[in-house]
Motif scaffolding. Structure first.
Motif, PDB file in Angstrom:
ATOM      1  N   ARG A   1       1.279  -0.913  -0.391  1.00 16.93           N
ATOM      2  CA  ARG A   1       0.103  -0.087   0.232  1.00 16.93           C
ATOM      3  C   ARG A   1       0.534   1.538   0.345  1.00 16.93           C
ATOM      4  NH1 ARG A   1      -4.516   1.991   0.220  1.00 16.93           N
ATOM      5  NH2 ARG A   1      -5.641   3.608   1.818  1.00 16.93           N
ATOM      6  N   GLY A   2       1.996   1.438   0.767  1.00 21.51           N
ATOM      7  CA  GLY A   2       2.737   2.693   1.265  1.00 21.51           C
ATOM      8  C   GLY A   2       3.887   3.011  -0.517  1.00 21.51           C
ATOM      9  N   VAL A   3       3.787   1.993  -1.289  1.00 20.68           N
ATOM     10  CA  VAL A   3       4.210   2.265  -2.068  1.00 20.68           C
ATOM     11  C   VAL A   3       3.233   2.149  -3.872  1.00 20.68           C
ATOM     12  CG1 VAL A   3       5.471   0.671  -4.118  1.00 20.68           C
ATOM     13  CG2 VAL A   3       6.397   0.840  -1.785  1.00 20.68           C
ATOM     14  N   ARG A   4       2.113   1.928  -3.396  1.00 21.83           N
ATOM     15  CA  ARG A   4       1.203   1.964  -4.581  1.00 21.83           C
ATOM     16  C   ARG A   4       1.011   3.748  -4.854  1.00 21.83           C
ATOM     17  NH1 ARG A   4      -1.492  -1.717  -2.913  1.00 21.83           N
ATOM     18  NH2 ARG A   4      -3.272  -0.436  -1.748  1.00 21.83           N
ATOM     19  N   THR A   5       0.812   4.183  -3.467  1.00 26.99           N
ATOM     20  CA  THR A   5       0.429   5.187  -3.637  1.00 26.99           C
ATOM     21  C   THR A   5       1.533   6.182  -4.434  1.00 26.99           C
ATOM     22  OG1 THR A   5       1.063   5.399  -1.512  1.00 26.99           O
ATOM     23  CG2 THR A   5      -1.027   5.095  -1.853  1.00 26.99           C
ATOM     24  N   ARG A   6       2.898   6.058  -3.400  1.00 22.92           N
ATOM     25  CA  ARG A   6       3.896   6.368  -4.424  1.00 22.92           C
ATOM     26  C   ARG A   6       4.176   6.643  -5.707  1.00 22.92           C
ATOM     27  NH1 ARG A   6       7.657   8.246  -0.612  1.00 22.92           N
ATOM     28  NH2 ARG A   6       8.066   9.540  -2.991  1.00 22.92           N
ATOM     29  N   VAL A   7       3.851   5.706  -6.978  1.00 20.37           N
ATOM     30  CA  VAL A   7       4.589   5.417  -8.015  1.00 20.37           C
ATOM     31  C   VAL A   7       3.942   6.590  -9.069  1.00 20.37           C
ATOM     32  CG1 VAL A   7       4.339   3.338  -9.881  1.00 20.37           C
ATOM     33  CG2 VAL A   7       4.324   2.553  -7.563  1.00 20.37           C
ATOM     34  N   PRO A   8       2.575   6.717  -8.926  1.00 20.16           N
ATOM     35  CA  PRO A   8       2.084   7.740  -9.623  1.00 20.16           C
ATOM     36  C   PRO A   8       3.706   8.968  -9.662  1.00 20.16           C
ATOM     37  CG  PRO A   8       0.076   7.346  -8.892  1.00 20.16           C
ATOM     38  CD  PRO A   8       1.928   6.125  -8.324  1.00 20.16           C
ATOM     39  N   GLU A   9       3.696   9.268  -7.963  1.00 23.00           N
ATOM     40  CA  GLU A   9       4.618  10.742  -7.896  1.00 23.00           C
ATOM     41  C   GLU A   9       5.952  10.260  -8.342  1.00 23.00           C
ATOM     42  OE1 GLU A   9       4.668  11.357  -3.715  1.00 23.00           O
ATOM     43  OE2 GLU A   9       2.625  10.650  -3.795  1.00 23.00           O
ATOM     44  N   TRP A  10       6.897   8.696  -8.514  1.00 22.89           N
ATOM     45  CA  TRP A  10       7.914   8.713  -8.552  1.00 22.89           C
ATOM     46  C   TRP A  10       7.936   8.997 -11.091  1.00 22.89           C
ATOM     47  CZ3 TRP A  10       8.364   3.164  -5.904  1.00 22.89           C
ATOM     48  CH2 TRP A  10       9.242   3.628  -4.901  1.00 22.89           C
ATOM     49  N   LEU A  11       7.183   8.260 -11.134  1.00 19.76           N
ATOM     50  CA  LEU A  11       7.192   8.342 -12.485  1.00 19.76           C
ATOM     51  C   LEU A  11       6.093   9.809 -13.530  1.00 19.76           C
ATOM     52  CD1 LEU A  11       5.045   4.424 -13.275  1.00 19.76           C
ATOM     53  CD2 LEU A  11       7.441   4.775 -13.424  1.00 19.76           C
ATOM     54  N   GLY A  12       5.698  10.215 -12.337  1.00 18.86           N
ATOM     55  CA  GLY A  12       5.221  11.227 -12.951  1.00 18.86           C
ATOM     56  C   GLY A  12       5.119  11.172 -14.162  1.00 18.86           C
ATOM     57  N   GLN A  13       5.011  12.807 -14.959  1.00 22.98           N
ATOM     58  CA  GLN A  13       4.447  12.618 -16.278  1.00 22.98           C
ATOM     59  C   GLN A  13       5.216  13.073 -17.374  1.00 22.98           C
ATOM     60  OE1 GLN A  13      -0.073  14.417 -15.616  1.00 22.98           O
ATOM     61  NE2 GLN A  13      -0.497  12.811 -16.805  1.00 22.98           N
ATOM     62  N   GLY A  14       4.973  13.205 -18.550  1.00 26.56           N
ATOM     63  CA  GLY A  14       6.239  13.249 -18.959  1.00 26.56           C
ATOM     64  C   GLY A  14       6.143  15.340 -19.882  1.00 26.56           C
ATOM     65  N   ARG A  15       6.987  16.024 -20.207  1.00 23.96           N
ATOM     66  CA  ARG A  15       6.571  17.917 -20.372  1.00 23.96           C
ATOM     67  C   ARG A  15       6.005  17.426 -20.692  1.00 23.96           C
ATOM     68  NH1 ARG A  15      12.414  19.439 -22.625  1.00 23.96           N
ATOM     69  NH2 ARG A  15      10.979  21.351 -22.032  1.00 23.96           N
ATOM     70  N   MET A  16       5.581  16.786 -21.795  1.00 25.94           N
ATOM     71  CA  MET A  16       4.446  17.310 -22.817  1.00 25.94           C
ATOM     72  C   MET A  16       2.859  17.238 -22.168  1.00 25.94           C
ATOM     73  SD  MET A  16       4.504  14.542 -25.802  1.00 25.94           S
ATOM     74  CE  MET A  16       5.363  12.987 -24.051  1.00 25.94           C
ATOM     75  N   ALA A  17       2.911  16.492 -20.234  1.00 26.82           N
ATOM     76  CA  ALA A  17       1.139  16.855 -20.207  1.00 26.82           C
ATOM     77  C   ALA A  17       1.398  18.389 -19.154  1.00 26.82           C
ATOM     78  CB  ALA A  17       1.898  16.291 -18.708  1.00 26.82           C
ATOM     79  N   GLN A  18       2.239  19.374 -19.235  1.00 24.23           N
ATOM     80  CA  GLN A  18       2.109  20.695 -18.513  1.00 24.23           C
ATOM     81  C   GLN A  18       1.511  21.663 -19.678  1.00 24.23           C
ATOM     82  OE1 GLN A  18       2.785  20.901 -15.575  1.00 24.23           O
ATOM     83  NE2 GLN A  18       3.629  18.673 -15.881  1.00 24.23           N
ATOM     84  N   ILE A  19       1.691  21.736 -21.074  1.00 29.56           N
ATOM     85  CA  ILE A  19       0.453  22.270 -22.198  1.00 29.56           C
ATOM     86  C   ILE A  19      -0.404  22.364 -21.804  1.00 29.56           C
ATOM     87  CG2 ILE A  19       0.599  22.230 -24.168  1.00 29.56           C
ATOM     88  CD1 ILE A  19       3.724  20.627 -24.829  1.00 29.56           C
ATOM     89  N   PRO A  20      -1.240  23.189 -21.620  1.00 26.43           N
ATOM     90  CA  PRO A  20      -1.932  24.229 -21.465  1.00 26.43           C
ATOM     91  C   PRO A  20      -3.184  22.970 -22.791  1.00 26.43           C
ATOM     92  CG  PRO A  20      -1.342  25.727 -21.367  1.00 26.43           C
ATOM     93  CD  PRO A  20      -0.662  24.967 -21.693  1.00 26.43           C
ATOM     94  N   ARG A  21      -4.316  23.053 -22.876  1.00 23.04           N
ATOM     95  CA  ARG A  21      -4.959  21.758 -24.287  1.00 23.04           C
ATOM     96  C   ARG A  21      -5.648  23.407 -24.705  1.00 23.04           C
ATOM     97  NH1 ARG A  21      -1.465  18.260 -22.172  1.00 23.04           N
ATOM     98  NH2 ARG A  21      -1.513  16.163 -23.536  1.00 23.04           N
ATOM     99  N   PRO A  22      -6.884  23.076 -25.535  1.00 26.66           N
ATOM    100  CA  PRO A  22      -7.297  23.957 -26.357  1.00 26.66           C
ATOM    101  C   PRO A  22      -8.527  23.651 -25.083  1.00 26.66           C
ATOM    102  CG  PRO A  22      -6.589  23.215 -27.965  1.00 26.66           C
ATOM    103  CD  PRO A  22      -5.719  22.462 -26.732  1.00 26.66           C
ATOM    104  N   VAL A  23      -9.672  24.580 -25.627  1.00 25.04           N
ATOM    105  CA  VAL A  23     -10.594  24.185 -24.330  1.00 25.04           C
ATOM    106  C   VAL A  23     -11.530  23.907 -25.629  1.00 25.04           C
ATOM    107  CG1 VAL A  23     -12.576  25.112 -23.274  1.00 25.04           C
ATOM    108  CG2 VAL A  23     -10.145  26.348 -22.922  1.00 25.04           C
TER     109      VAL A  23
END
Length: 224
Positions: free
Chosen positions: A202-224
């Motif tokens: 459990r302790g690790v499972r909740t951390r994995v998304p933080e460890w992996l994160g997302q690519g730089r593309m994820a910070q780019i705003p999408r059009p509305v």
């Protein structure tokens, strides 16, 4: 390639840059790849012969320098090449915002894993060696399992079992994991919908998304 026969600076620039794969090679150099095999991992569907040809073209154009040290060749961007960062970043943002609909041919586990490996925020990871396994659904068995090893402030990606204890296993389709990395969907939404599963304590499972994160593309705003 033949020229456009125009004095326009855009036309002159494109005489260097618009051959197939050229800007993707520049993208890889900007991302920190400097040796031939590193570049190949960033453009896995490009033949070695064509990569060599494009590197020679970029060298002749003054975009890169080729240096040989101890028998190993290293490619480095010149001032001219580094200035292309604004071009690549603008194309990246435009592609995220306006070009959608990934086809099956656009999904590549080699590129995805390589890009994840080199863009991890190592500071988010434990100090001790930590291994996360990826099990990809819907791909050939030869590329369905990957091991991400983070140790001593460095990360490596393996397509074979390195033999270390595994802290967590991420199970997903290649398409869904690519969507998460691109920022098309969040880890929270993917996990809540069951499209991605993380098997770990459990302790690790909740951390994995933080460890992996997302690519730089994820910070780019999408059009509305």
């Amino acid at each position: 390639m033949s020229g456009y026969g125009q004095f326009c600076p855009v036309a002159k620039a494109m005489e260097v840059l618009d051959e197939r794969w050229t800007l993707l090679v520049v993208r890889e150099l900007l991302a920190g790849s400097c040796h031939f095999n590193e570049l190949r991992r960033g453009v896995p569907k490009m033949s070695p012969a064509l990569l060599s040809k494009r590197l020679r073209t970029l060298e002749r154009a003054g975009v890169i320098d080729r240096q040989v040290d101890g028998g190993r060749t290293r490619y480095e961007l010149t001032d001219s090449g580094r200035e292309l960062s604004t071009v690549v970043e603008a194309l990246n943002a435009w592609g995220v915002r306006w070009i959608g609909g990934l086809g099956d041919d656009d999904l590549d586990p080699h590129l995805l894993m390589w890009d994840m490996r080199r863009n991890l925020d190592i500071e988010q990871w434990p100090r001790s060696r930590t291994v996360v396994t990826f099990e990809l659904r819907g791909v050939e068995s030869a590329v369905s399992r990957w091991w991400l090893v983070v140790s001593d402030g460095d990360a490596d990606i393996c397509d074979y079992d390195p033999g270390f204890d595994v802290a967590a296993t991420v199970t997903s389709s290649l398409r869904e994991l690519t969507a998460i990395w691109r920022g098309d969907v969040s880890w929270a939404v993917a996990l809540r919908g069951g499209d991605v599963q993380i098997t770990a304590g459990r302790g690790v499972r909740t951390r994995v998304p933080e460890w992996l994160g997302q690519g730089r593309m994820a910070q780019i705003p999408r059009p509305v």
